[in-house]
Motif scaffolding. Structure first.
Motif, PDB file in Angstrom:
ATOM      1  N   VAL A  68       0.871  -1.176   0.000  1.00  0.00           N
ATOM      2  CA  VAL A  68       0.000   0.000   0.000  1.00  0.00           C
ATOM      3  C   VAL A  68       0.906   1.224   0.000  1.00  0.00           C
ATOM      4  CG1 VAL A  68      -1.802   1.273   1.210  1.00  0.00           C
ATOM      5  CG2 VAL A  68      -1.825  -1.238   1.218  1.00  0.00           C
ATOM      6  N   PRO A 103      -7.287  -0.058   1.752  1.00  0.00           N
ATOM      7  CA  PRO A 103      -5.867  -0.302   1.999  1.00  0.00           C
ATOM      8  C   PRO A 103      -5.597  -1.160   3.234  1.00  0.00           C
ATOM      9  CG  PRO A 103      -6.451   1.948   2.547  1.00  0.00           C
ATOM     10  CD  PRO A 103      -7.653   1.339   1.904  1.00  0.00           C
ATOM     11  N   GLU A 104      -6.563  -1.251   4.125  1.00  0.00           N
ATOM     12  CA  GLU A 104      -6.376  -2.059   5.336  1.00  0.00           C
ATOM     13  C   GLU A 104      -7.735  -2.488   5.870  1.00  0.00           C
ATOM     14  OE1 GLU A 104      -4.385   0.359   8.239  1.00  0.00           O
ATOM     15  OE2 GLU A 104      -5.701   2.042   7.874  1.00  0.00           O
ATOM     16  N   ALA A 108      -9.423  -5.792   3.149  1.00  0.00           N
ATOM     17  CA  ALA A 108      -8.198  -5.478   2.411  1.00  0.00           C
ATOM     18  C   ALA A 108      -7.804  -6.641   1.513  1.00  0.00           C
ATOM     19  CB  ALA A 108      -7.069  -5.153   3.389  1.00  0.00           C
ATOM     20  N   ARG A 110      -5.741  -9.669  -0.146  1.00  0.00           N
ATOM     21  CA  ARG A 110      -5.035 -10.791   0.484  1.00  0.00           C
ATOM     22  C   ARG A 110      -4.189 -11.531  -0.550  1.00  0.00           C
ATOM     23  NH1 ARG A 110      -9.638 -10.297   3.383  1.00  0.00           N
ATOM     24  NH2 ARG A 110      -9.538 -10.657   5.622  1.00  0.00           N
TER      25      ARG A 110
END
Length: 142
Positions: A68, A103-104, A108, A110
């Motif tokens: 990211v 972004p998280e 998010a 994987r």
């Protein structure tokens, strides 16, 4: 400057951007031995031939790794930016901008996740590949 940084297009990669204009994801191939390669280059790494061609990829990939990007600011891009390294079924890896994923957090991206290519039409002269999550399968279809 408005819009994204424009790629430098030359003899080694013109076929790729001619393909994106037609919404085709192209991979360089060696016409002498059939080896595929990405990123493109002037000579085949397997047989050293300069006889280049291309194949049209399926437009799917599996996340091998990702990051990211939070800084620096990039012209024409909104941060944070998700960038993945994808394994394509054709046997090459490709760096890919991923859209539509946070972004998280729980949703998010994987490692191992499947993505499909889409197209970011910048203007009449430039279309760039952008990657999205595979759509959920419809019940009763693969």
């Amino acid at each position: 400057m408005s819009g994204p940084v424009r790629p430098v297009i030359g003899r080694d990669n013109a076929y790729f951007f001619e393909g994106t204009a037609k919404q085709e994801l192209r991979i360089q191939s060696c016409n002498a031995c059939g080896t595929l390669r990405h990123p493109p280059g002037p000579a085949c790494l397997s047989c050293e031939a300069y006889d280049r061609g291309h194949v049209v990829a399926q437009g799917e990939g599996t996340v091998y790794s990702f990051t990211v990007v939070h800084a620096p600011k990039l012209p024409g891009k909104e941060l944070p930016l998700v960038v993945a390294l994808l394994d394509l079924p054709e046997g090459v890896r490709m760096v890919a901008e991923v859209t539509g994923v946070p972004p998280e957090g729980e949703d998010a991206l994987r490692i191992g996740e499947r993505l499909v290519v889409d197209w970011n039409v910048i203007d009449e002269e430039l279309t760039l590949p952008i990657w999205r999550r595979c759509p959920e399968p419809v019940e009763g279809r693969p």
